[in-house]
Design a protein around this motif. Structure first.
Motif, PDB file in Angstrom:
ATOM      1  N   GLU A 169       1.113  -0.870   0.210  1.00 27.32           N
ATOM      2  CA  GLU A 169       0.257  -0.077  -0.322  1.00 27.32           C
ATOM      3  C   GLU A 169       0.298   1.186  -0.182  1.00 27.32           C
ATOM      4  OE1 GLU A 169      -3.359   2.478  -0.073  1.00 27.32           O
ATOM      5  OE2 GLU A 169      -2.907   0.605  -1.062  1.00 27.32           O
ATOM      6  N   ASN A 170       2.135   1.031   0.993  1.00 23.21           N
ATOM      7  CA  ASN A 170       2.705   2.224   1.034  1.00 23.21           C
ATOM      8  C   ASN A 170       3.284   2.527  -0.796  1.00 23.21           C
ATOM      9  OD1 ASN A 170       2.733   2.776   3.698  1.00 23.21           O
ATOM     10  ND2 ASN A 170       3.913   1.805   3.747  1.00 23.21           N
ATOM     11  N   LEU A 171       3.506   1.595  -1.354  1.00 20.46           N
ATOM     12  CA  LEU A 171       4.064   1.703  -2.411  1.00 20.46           C
ATOM     13  C   LEU A 171       3.325   2.191  -3.765  1.00 20.46           C
ATOM     14  CD1 LEU A 171       6.768  -1.381  -3.397  1.00 20.46           C
ATOM     15  CD2 LEU A 171       7.111   0.440  -2.821  1.00 20.46           C
ATOM     16  N   ARG A 172       1.851   1.684  -3.285  1.00 19.01           N
ATOM     17  CA  ARG A 172       0.686   2.674  -4.756  1.00 19.01           C
ATOM     18  C   ARG A 172       1.177   4.122  -3.947  1.00 19.01           C
ATOM     19  NH1 ARG A 172      -1.244  -2.904  -3.346  1.00 19.01           N
ATOM     20  NH2 ARG A 172      -2.054  -2.546  -1.535  1.00 19.01           N
ATOM     21  N   ARG A 173       0.991   4.110  -3.335  1.00 20.30           N
ATOM     22  CA  ARG A 173       0.403   5.666  -2.623  1.00 20.30           C
ATOM     23  C   ARG A 173       1.961   6.089  -2.987  1.00 20.30           C
ATOM     24  NH1 ARG A 173      -1.417   5.326   4.047  1.00 20.30           N
ATOM     25  NH2 ARG A 173      -3.521   4.944   3.608  1.00 20.30           N
ATOM     26  N   ALA A 174       3.336   5.535  -3.172  1.00 21.42           N
ATOM     27  CA  ALA A 174       4.677   6.835  -3.317  1.00 21.42           C
ATOM     28  C   ALA A 174       4.046   6.905  -4.747  1.00 21.42           C
ATOM     29  CB  ALA A 174       5.507   5.987  -2.859  1.00 21.42           C
ATOM     30  N   GLN A 175       3.308   5.963  -5.300  1.00 17.78           N
ATOM     31  CA  GLN A 175       3.890   6.000  -7.210  1.00 17.78           C
ATOM     32  C   GLN A 175       2.346   7.118  -7.231  1.00 17.78           C
ATOM     33  OE1 GLN A 175       5.910   4.331  -9.303  1.00 17.78           O
ATOM     34  NE2 GLN A 175       6.816   3.661  -7.877  1.00 17.78           N
ATOM     35  N   ALA A 176       1.993   7.632  -6.379  1.00 22.52           N
ATOM     36  CA  ALA A 176       0.655   7.798  -6.687  1.00 22.52           C
ATOM     37  C   ALA A 176       1.382   9.471  -6.882  1.00 22.52           C
ATOM     38  CB  ALA A 176      -0.503   8.177  -5.968  1.00 22.52           C
ATOM     39  N   ARG A 177       2.383   9.607  -6.107  1.00 25.41           N
ATOM     40  CA  ARG A 177       2.856  10.759  -5.578  1.00 25.41           C
ATOM     41  C   ARG A 177       4.082  11.040  -6.963  1.00 25.41           C
ATOM     42  NH1 ARG A 177       4.135  12.039   0.526  1.00 25.41           N
ATOM     43  NH2 ARG A 177       4.208  14.359  -1.292  1.00 25.41           N
ATOM     44  N   ARG A 178       4.212   9.939  -8.052  1.00 21.41           N
ATOM     45  CA  ARG A 178       5.380  10.307  -9.069  1.00 21.41           C
ATOM     46  C   ARG A 178       5.134  11.313  -9.814  1.00 21.41           C
ATOM     47  NH1 ARG A 178       9.105   6.539 -11.711  1.00 21.41           N
ATOM     48  NH2 ARG A 178       9.491   7.119 -13.784  1.00 21.41           N
ATOM     49  N   GLY A 179       6.504  11.995  -9.717  1.00 21.83           N
ATOM     50  CA  GLY A 179       7.086  12.962 -10.661  1.00 21.83           C
ATOM     51  C   GLY A 179       6.618  14.364  -9.631  1.00 21.83           C
ATOM     52  N   GLU A 180       5.708  14.391  -8.849  1.00 24.91           N
ATOM     53  CA  GLU A 180       5.381  15.333  -7.950  1.00 24.91           C
ATOM     54  C   GLU A 180       6.638  16.732  -7.164  1.00 24.91           C
ATOM     55  OE1 GLU A 180       2.652  14.321  -4.804  1.00 24.91           O
ATOM     56  OE2 GLU A 180       0.621  13.710  -6.289  1.00 24.91           O
ATOM     57  N   LYS A 181       6.795  17.327  -7.350  1.00 24.09           N
ATOM     58  CA  LYS A 181       7.373  18.331  -6.423  1.00 24.09           C
ATOM     59  C   LYS A 181       6.430  18.244  -4.400  1.00 24.09           C
ATOM     60  CE  LYS A 181      10.212  21.618  -7.387  1.00 24.09           C
ATOM     61  NZ  LYS A 181      10.374  22.413  -8.236  1.00 24.09           N
ATOM     62  N   PRO A 182       7.894  17.984  -4.206  1.00 29.69           N
ATOM     63  CA  PRO A 182       7.660  17.996  -1.762  1.00 29.69           C
ATOM     64  C   PRO A 182       6.647  19.698  -1.428  1.00 29.69           C
ATOM     65  CG  PRO A 182       9.333  17.520  -2.770  1.00 29.69           C
ATOM     66  CD  PRO A 182       9.176  18.257  -3.859  1.00 29.69           C
ATOM     67  N   GLU A 183       5.068  18.616  -1.759  1.00 32.12           N
ATOM     68  CA  GLU A 183       4.415  20.130  -1.235  1.00 32.12           C
ATOM     69  C   GLU A 183       5.040  20.761  -0.221  1.00 32.12           C
ATOM     70  OE1 GLU A 183       1.316  18.552   0.762  1.00 32.12           O
ATOM     71  OE2 GLU A 183      -0.149  18.184  -0.774  1.00 32.12           O
ATOM     72  N   PHE A 184       5.855  20.649   0.613  1.00 31.81           N
ATOM     73  CA  PHE A 184       7.012  22.459   1.553  1.00 31.81           C
ATOM     74  C   PHE A 184       8.292  20.840   1.442  1.00 31.81           C
ATOM     75  CE2 PHE A 184       5.124  19.577   4.203  1.00 31.81           C
ATOM     76  CZ  PHE A 184       5.114  18.607   5.162  1.00 31.81           C
ATOM     77  N   MET A 185       9.370  21.996   1.756  1.00 29.83           N
ATOM     78  CA  MET A 185      10.683  21.448   2.271  1.00 29.83           C
ATOM     79  C   MET A 185      10.563  21.186   3.529  1.00 29.83           C
ATOM     80  SD  MET A 185      12.177  21.893  -0.593  1.00 29.83           S
ATOM     81  CE  MET A 185      14.463  20.563   0.109  1.00 29.83           C
ATOM     82  N   VAL A 186      11.153  20.081   4.369  1.00 34.12           N
ATOM     83  CA  VAL A 186      10.937  20.210   5.501  1.00 34.12           C
ATOM     84  C   VAL A 186      12.578  20.467   6.282  1.00 34.12           C
ATOM     85  CG1 VAL A 186      11.091  18.397   7.800  1.00 34.12           C
ATOM     86  CG2 VAL A 186      10.839  17.758   5.147  1.00 34.12           C
ATOM     87  N   PRO A 187      11.937  21.570   7.230  1.00 35.02           N
ATOM     88  CA  PRO A 187      13.043  22.377   7.601  1.00 35.02           C
ATOM     89  C   PRO A 187      14.206  21.555   8.663  1.00 35.02           C
ATOM     90  CG  PRO A 187      11.129  23.079   8.870  1.00 35.02           C
ATOM     91  CD  PRO A 187      11.460  21.578   8.003  1.00 35.02           C
ATOM     92  N   ARG A 188      15.084  22.099   9.008  1.00 34.37           N
ATOM     93  CA  ARG A 188      16.248  21.640   8.898  1.00 34.37           C
ATOM     94  C   ARG A 188      16.431  21.236  10.231  1.00 34.37           C
ATOM     95  NH1 ARG A 188      23.113  23.676   7.415  1.00 34.37           N
ATOM     96  NH2 ARG A 188      23.647  22.527   9.713  1.00 34.37           N
ATOM     97  N   ALA A 189      16.127  21.671  11.366  1.00 40.76           N
ATOM     98  CA  ALA A 189      16.133  21.095  12.363  1.00 40.76           C
ATOM     99  C   ALA A 189      15.481  20.347  12.318  1.00 40.76           C
ATOM    100  CB  ALA A 189      15.717  22.415  13.102  1.00 40.76           C
ATOM    101  N   LEU A 190      14.182  19.990  11.420  1.00 42.41           N
ATOM    102  CA  LEU A 190      13.040  18.824  12.164  1.00 42.41           C
ATOM    103  C   LEU A 190      14.011  17.780  11.900  1.00 42.41           C
ATOM    104  CD1 LEU A 190      10.442  18.248  13.339  1.00 42.41           C
ATOM    105  CD2 LEU A 190       9.596  18.507  11.403  1.00 42.41           C
ATOM    106  N   ILE A 191      14.732  18.249  10.514  1.00 42.84           N
ATOM    107  CA  ILE A 191      15.200  15.947  10.528  1.00 42.84           C
ATOM    108  C   ILE A 191      16.486  16.024  10.855  1.00 42.84           C
ATOM    109  CG2 ILE A 191      17.119  15.755   8.232  1.00 42.84           C
ATOM    110  CD1 ILE A 191      15.520  17.351   6.765  1.00 42.84           C
ATOM    111  N   VAL A 192      16.910  16.812  11.729  1.00 40.08           N
ATOM    112  CA  VAL A 192      18.304  16.611  12.602  1.00 40.08           C
ATOM    113  C   VAL A 192      17.505  15.817  13.850  1.00 40.08           C
ATOM    114  CG1 VAL A 192      20.097  17.532  13.803  1.00 40.08           C
ATOM    115  CG2 VAL A 192      19.666  18.685  11.667  1.00 40.08           C
TER     116      VAL A 192
END
Length: 730
Positions: free
Chosen positions: A21-44
């Motif tokens: 199911e995760n793969l199906r959802r991922a393929q549905a987003r193929r070609g899209e750009k991320p809606e927003f850039m995750v803040p650096r501090a949150l990634i860390v």
């Protein structure tokens, strides 16, 4: 074969469906750009939490299952860096492999080892994202900080922005050739990160000394990179000789034997360092399995450098490898001892390829054939694994198990398969001339790229390796001796799956038949293949991919996509379903009753089972009956009824298709003859049956027959266990 397939296990099916199911959802987003850039501090912060969770994994002796997910297969980059176009994180699209592009990023957090190496990276615009590196070296091979330490700069070819299970995104690299580590002075490093070095005339010496420091700290990959940099800066002839010999030693430490040999042979000649050059050349040749050539180098050293006392020991060891490789002469008792004591059980012996060759096998593609006639028990292969992933599930060496989930192909395996993919990828990346032995194996319908090298870097397709391993790897015990004999004569071992696994290229060409003529046995990372019957020259070798009777494996929908056409399966297909059902019912009843039911009832049920066959066993072996007949023979032997034990033992062998003369008890007053096997049947570990016959003959005073039965048992034991050095103590 014989791996732990979790595809139908209830505890894993839910995980597989969730991943699909995760793969199906991922393929549905193929070609899209991320809606927003995750803040650096949150990634860390997220990475720090994952690192803490990893350190808190169970330590109470229970198994810890790690889960590794294979994405949809994608090809490695085959473009030269000069042809690729630079891009930034903000330009990436979801679920796309940005072909023809590259991305330069810098690690901004300490890396964490999970099933992949995980870190956070940023580009020169300070946009950040997580980065997952798969199939990299283990910590014992290369420290994680030397792979992608904080502050390191890497170039990613065909960057792949992958949707993660929590709905976020991150960069993922599966192919080793898709990441290029850049020194901070490299002109491809953005100017804001670049470090300018001084005085070109001193650069070779600077990098050589830096390489020496890395080598001294056992950071051999890092040392190789520094020595390589030193060679770019016009060293003197003497410096070049030293640098190449130093790099050769680092290559030996990382088992890059081809590269080591190349450095040794291309180093400028000179009066100094001759002994070191010869020493390292002998090591490289030994590592490549060129034992005779290695022995020649060692003989030269022993003649010219008499003070080197270790040379004679190494020459003796190499001479043993030559005997093994060329004549198949092994000290199997020592192999068993070393496999029992070493962890992992990776043994220092040579591969022997006996009287066999690869040839066409009709609809099955290719197979392995005898080049001359061989006898039952003869050694055909003693092959060291190209790669072997050992998982010790017992004792003090207990370690984690990995669940490898390939949702694209509905496959789940438990054990060492993910590690085996990594091992093969690493070995091919560092020894590219070995690739043909692996990439030529059966790969199903997978179509790999046709480029093997770009910019001097080997192209290694991880998904090609994955497909080849899924179709050609073998699950394996620590030793077959332990597996097959731990139950004694009564023991019918049910352990048919293993968490350890390996890839044995030559053995992989042997096709399946329920009416097998060879068997495989394991001692550590060696597979031993022996004939189970007399075989004519030019005959195709066959063995079991799965044990006969596993109905889910018989049709063309099995893992390998074939239908077995042996006499047993052909007869099953021609037998009415109700007859097969009755045969299976009787087998289940006999198995459930075990040894507690009286012998007469077992006799009666075996007689009924016999009626479900319409062809003689000499034409269609009756494998379903054999184990029950042997158990009955053991029952009679233990009840001091040796005559019946002989009768049932011979019936058991007859059920496997054997035609034997001279084995029945002679009439009173006549002499004992010679046991003659007129036709060999299917060997189902029949050494136990021969042992029963030998004991029964002895009880009857027929010592000549007992001795002959013991000899046939020894042949079967050798084929089953791989050697007969342990036969007497069994």
């Amino acid at each position: 074969m014989d791996i732990d397939d979790g595809s139908s296990m209830p505890e894993f099916i839910e995980t597989l469906e969730r991943q699909k199911e995760n793969l199906r959802r991922a393929q549905a987003r193929r070609g899209e750009k991320p809606e927003f850039m995750v803040p650096r501090a949150l990634i860390v912060a997220k990475l720090q939490l994952q690192s803490m969770a990893q350190r808190r994994k169970p330590s109470n002796g229970q198994f810890y299952f790690q889960t590794s997910f294979l994405p949809a297969a994608y090809p490695p980059s085959t473009g030269s860096l000069d042809e690729l176009k630079k891009m930034m994180i903000k330009d990436l699209h979801m679920e796309l492999h940005h072909e023809g592009a590259f991305l330069v990023v810098k690690s901004i957090t300490p890396p964490t080892r999970l099933t992949a190496i995980l870190t956070a990276v940023e580009d020169e615009n300070q946009d950040a994202v997580t980065l997952q590196l798969y199939n990299q070296e283990k910590e014992t091979e290369r420290p994680v900080d030397d792979i992608i330490g904080e502050g390191m700069v890497v170039l990613l070819k065909n960057p792949y922005l992958k949707t993660t299970s929590d709905g976020s995104y991150g960069l993922r690299v599966d192919h080793l050739s898709d990441i290029v580590r850049l020194e901070r002075h490299d002109e491809r490093v953005p100017s804001k990160w670049r470090i300018n070095l001084y005085d070109d005339s001193k650069k070779a010496l600077f990098w050589k000394n830096l390489g020496n420091q890395f080598f001294g700290n056992a950071q051999y990959r890092g040392a190789i990179e520094r020595y390589t940099e030193a060679l770019k800066h016009c060293p003197t002839e003497e410096e070049e000789r030293i640098i190449k010999l130093n790099r050769a030693m680092a290559f030996l430490k990382t088992q890059q034997f081809e590269a080591a040999l190349s450095d040794i042979e291309s180093a400028p000649d000179g009066p100094n360092l001759v002994e070191k050059a010869l020493d390292r050349k002998a090591q490289a040749l030994y590592g490549l399995g060129k034992y005779r050539e290695s022995s020649y180098v060692l003989k030269e050293m022993s003649q010219n450098f008499a003070g080197n006392t270790s040379v004679h020991q190494r020459l003796a060891r190499t001479t043993e490898r030559v005997k093994e490789q060329e004549r198949g002469l092994y000290d199997f008792a020592r192999m068993q001892r070393e496999a029992s004591s070493q962890r992992p059980p990776h043994l220092d012996f040579a591969t022997y390829i006996g009287p066999v060759e690869i040839g066409p096998s009709g609809s099955k593609g290719r197979g392995l054939f005898t080049t001359r006639a061989v006898k039952a028990g003869d050694l055909l292969l003693c092959e060291k694994a190209f790669a072997h992933a050992f998982v010790d599930t017992k004792g003090v060496h207990k370690q984690d198990l990995t669940v490898l989930i390939d949702a694209e192909r509905d496959m789940i395996t438990v054990g060492g398969q993910a590690e085996l993919i990594r091992l093969v990828a690493q070995k091919l990346y560092h020894n590219p001339s070995m690739a043909a032995a692996i990439t030529g194996l059966h790969r199903g319908s997978y179509q790999p790229v046709d480029v093997t090298e770009v910019d001097g870097i080997p192209i290694v397709d991880t998904f090609l390796i994955s497909r080849i391993i899924s179709l050609n790897c073998f699950g394996c015990p620590l030793t077959t001796l332990d597996l097959k004999t731990r139950g004694g004569n009564q023991g019918v071992i049910d352990e048919k799956i293993h968490h350890s696994c390996g890839l044995w290229p030559m053995a992989s060409y042997i096709n399946h038949s329920c009416d097998r003529n060879v068997t495989r046995a394991f001692i550590g990372d060696f597979m031993i293949v022996r004939a189970t019957r007399d075989i004519d020259g030019g005959t195709e070798l066959k063995w079991w991919y799965y044990e006969p009777g596993q109905d889910d494996k018989k049709g063309p929908s099995n893992h390998w996509g074939f239908r077995c056409d042996c006499a047993i399966c052909t007869d099953d297909q021609a037998t009415p379903p109700q007859i097969l059902a009755e045969r299976k019912r009787l087998g289940k009843v006999l198995k459930a009753q075990g040894i507690s039911v009286r012998a007469g009832k077992i006799e009666s049920m075996l007689a009924k089972m016999k009626l479900t066959y319409h062809k003689p066993a000499s034409e269609v072996p009756r494998l379903d009956m054999y184990n029950f007949q042997v158990r009955l023979a053991i029952r009679y032997l233990e009840a001091n009824q040796p005559t019946k034990a002989v009768e049932r033992g011979l019936e058991a062998l007859g059920s496997l298709g054997f035609i034997i003369e001279g084995a029945t008890m002679p009439k009173c007053g006549t002499s004992y003859g010679t046991i003659l096997i007129k036709q060999w049947g299917v060997d189902c570990d029949i050494f136990k049956c021969w042992r029963v016959l030998s004991n029964a003959y002895s009880m009857l005073g027929a010592f000549g027959l007992a001795s002959q039965a013991e000899s046939f048992g020894k042949i079967s034991y050798k084929a089953c266990i791989g050697e007969d050095a342990s036969f007497d103590r069994y």
